[in-house]
Enzyme design. Structure first.
Site, PDB file in Angstrom:
ATOM      1  N   LYS A  53       0.839  -1.200   0.000  1.00 56.06           N
ATOM      2  CA  LYS A  53       0.000   0.000   0.000  1.00 56.06           C
ATOM      3  C   LYS A  53       0.877   1.255   0.000  1.00 56.06           C
ATOM      4  CE  LYS A  53      -3.758  -2.569   2.007  1.00 56.06           C
ATOM      5  NZ  LYS A  53      -4.395  -3.098   3.200  1.00 56.06           N
ATOM      6  N   GLN A  97      -4.847  -1.626   9.319  1.00 57.25           N
ATOM      7  CA  GLN A  97      -4.622  -2.972   8.789  1.00 57.25           C
ATOM      8  C   GLN A  97      -5.140  -4.012   9.785  1.00 57.25           C
ATOM      9  OE1 GLN A  97      -3.267  -3.628   5.618  1.00 57.25           O
ATOM     10  NE2 GLN A  97      -4.015  -5.667   6.099  1.00 57.25           N
ATOM     11  N   ASP A 120     -11.243   2.269   3.207  1.00 57.27           N
ATOM     12  CA  ASP A 120     -11.411   0.817   3.137  1.00 57.27           C
ATOM     13  C   ASP A 120     -12.890   0.446   3.021  1.00 57.27           C
ATOM     14  OD1 ASP A 120      -9.386  -0.995   2.955  1.00 57.27           O
ATOM     15  OD2 ASP A 120      -8.945  -1.073   5.107  1.00 57.27           O
TER      16      ASP A 120
END
Ligand code: NAD
Length: 280
Positions: A53, A97, A120
């Site tokens: 990422k 995460q 997300d």
């Protein structure tokens, strides 16, 4: 007949090139898209994803703010960091995460992110908006799957779509997106009876299970589109949830693993972040 490949590597590279150009234009106006990624602990797979990422951000011309926290981090400390990032105008997207260490409740943490910065797409507000058919920050993997499906040119209305897996990050949201495209959607899961009968009916199969080669050729209808979301790390390397070689003899389109859904996820994360930066 051998299936055509749904090449996520190629499509994601095209999308990322476009994002890079658009970012350069935005930077000329003084706006630098910023993504904050929070990694708690030492999970090896998480470290790989976070590294990908960060690389994606830098290649696109974004500002990348990586926060590595020890596995002993308390929920309060993590919430404190999220609050600071929520208030930071240079941060357009915040990503925590997963998985998190056991002392931290992921639902509490995800709900603490401002929905506009939830690139997300896991915040309950964004999931609710998606379910209601309202504009939302859409979760990256399902969004990437829909983008891949679009490249087949196959109209989705009325198609039988079977999603295997009901997780909040893949199965449920991709089912909602297929429904929004007027497919007839069935969600199968670990308690589904006669799973094979459901899958055999499907024009579109999305496998998001986490079990290597779970979907075998005898389960798949001739000409079906098969999307393999699974990432299973075996000694022989990365393997999907679909038994690729035999299934690709029956399917009309299929995603490889690696190089299918995986690269699309990061492209969609960058796209969501750019979108938020544009709105800022
Ligand atoms: P999860 O473990 O949260 O969910 C798995 C789902 O599979 C569950 O809903 C469960 O009911 C279902 N399931 C388990 N056993 C089953 C069985 N025997 N029959 C039918 N259903 C069964 O997993 P997840 O987070 O949704 O991820 C699924 C897979 O996709 C994993 O391999 C994961 O690594 C991968 N993944 C890939 C990406 C990507 O970018 N390519 C993103 C997210 C997840």
């Amino acid at each position: 007949m051998a299936a055509q490949i749904l090449d996520g590597k190629k499509l994601s590279a095209e999308i990322r090139a476009k994002i890079k150009d658009e970012t350069a234009a935005l930077r000329e106006k003084g706006i630098v898209p910023g993504l904050a990624v929070i990694l708690v602990g030492e999970n090896p797979a998480s470290k790989v994803y976070v590294g990908q990422k960060e690389k994606g951000c830098l290649e696109a011309g974004f500002a990348s703010f990586l926060h590595r926290l020890p596995s002993s981090t308390s929920q309060q400390e993590l919430l404190g960091l999220i609050n600071r990032l929520n208030a930071d105008a240079s941060v357009h997207g915040i990503l925590v995460q997963l998985p998190l260490p056991p002392q931290i409740d992921p639902d509490t943490v995800l709900a603490a992110i401002r929905p506009e910065k939830d690139v997300d797409g896991f915040h309950p507000v964004n999931i609710g908006r998606l379910a209601a058919g309202l504009p939302a920050c859409e979760p990256c993997t399902p969004k990437g799957i829909m983008r891949l499906l679009r490249t087949t040119g196959i109209p989705l209305p009325g198609k039988e779509a079977v999603v295997i897996g009901r997780s909040n990050i893949v199965g449920k949201p991709v089912a909602l997106m297929l429904l929004a495209e007027s497919a007839t959607v069935t969600i199968c899961h670990s308690r589904t009876k006669d799973l094979v009968d459901h899958v055999r009916r499907a024009d579109i199969v999305v496998a998001a299970i986490g079990k290597p080669r779970f979907v075998t050729a005898d389960m798949v209808k001739e000409g079906a589109v098969v999307i393999d979301v699974g990432i299973n790390r075996l000694e022989e390397g990365l393997v999907g949830d679909v038994d690729y070689a035999p299934v690709s003899e029956k399917a009309s389109w299929i995603t490889p693993v690696p190089g299918g859904v995986g690269p699309m996820t990061i492209a969609m994360l960058l796209e969501n972040t750019l979108e938020q930066a544009r709105k800022s």
